[in-house]
Write an enzyme that holds these catalytic residues in place. Structure first.
Site: not given
Ligand code: DX5
Ligand code: ZN
Length: 218
Positions: A5, A28, A30, A32, A61, A63, A132, A138, A140, A170-172, A193
């Site tokens: 991402s 990826h 994002d 927003m 993606h 959002m 998700m 965000f 991290g 997606d996420g963490g 991250s």
């Molecule tokens: C968050 C995004 C993710 C984000 C993931 O809303 O959709 O794609 O970049 O970041 P990490 O991998 O750091 O959680």
């Molecule tokens: Zn994403």
């Protein structure tokens, strides 16, 4: 597939970020709008230029509010996969058809608190389900393992032949969490991250892929 991402990359050097992960499967992106989520990133002009600057397939993606109005445009400007949120859509099926007509794969995303059951019957209109594993907005944040039953449910439907879908998390996602996601049935892994925060993003992609492959259960 591993989808780094760019939310965690340096936005002044997006082409260089793409080059640093050339062994990835998707990039990826994002999008927003500061309405659907409390953060603001990029829109069609940047996505279009990024598509011209890299050979990596772009995984957009969205959002954003009102994806019904905007999603197809991302397909038309060259995204390989366009995912939007079911919580924001008025007519998810029509929007998916618009994305496919624009030449991209269509993806549906669910936030951590959104159940999957009400949407199982429309998933055949989609190529990708993005589950998700953090609240969107965000990078991290901490991986929410409590969301994995949705991945398992989707994988059961794919396995039994009811659906054909990529199942994306997606996420963490990191070295600490990717195996649990893979074992639950995910086959596309977004990592921000964990990739762009690493000294060598390209090597981080390879390491994540090796871990996911070993733990995969599809
Ligand atoms: C968050 C995004 C993710 C984000 C993931 O809303 O959709 O794609 O970049 O970041 P990490 O991998 O750091 O959680
Ligand atoms: Zn994403």
């Amino acid at each position: 597939m591993i989808a780094p991402s760019i939310l965690s990359a340096d936005f002044a050097y997006l082409a260089a970020a793409a080059d640093s992960v050339e062994g990835a499967d998707w990039l990826h992106v994002d999008v927003m709008d500061a309405h659907f989520v409390p953060n603001l990133t990029i829109g069609p002009p940047v996505v279009k230029n990024l598509h011209q600057a890299t050979d990596l397939p772009l995984d957009c993606h969205l959002m954003i509010d009102d994806p019904d109005r905007w999603a197809a445009e991302y397909a038309e400007i060259g995204a390989a996969n366009v995912t939007f949120h079911v919580e924001a859509a008025r007519d998810a099926v029509q929007t998916a058809r618009g994305i496919r007509a624009g030449g991209a794969l269509a993806g549906l995303s669910v936030k951590p608190g959104t159940p999957l059951e009400p949407y199982l019957e429309i998933l055949h209109e989609f190529d990708t389900l993005l589950v998700m594993t953090v609240e969107p907005g965000f990078g991290g944040q901490m991986f929410m393992a409590e969301v994995l039953p949705k991945v398992r449910l989707a994988r059961e439907h794919v396995r039994s032949g009811h659906l054909r879908l990529f199942i994306e998390v997606d996420g963490g996602v990191s070295a600490d969490t990717i195996e649990a996601a893979a074992a639950a049935g995910a086959d596309v892994f977004v990592a921000g991250s964990a990739v762009f925060g690493a000294d060598d993003p390209g090597r981080a992609v390879e390491a994540l892929r090796t871990q996911a492959r070993a733990a995969m259960n599809v």
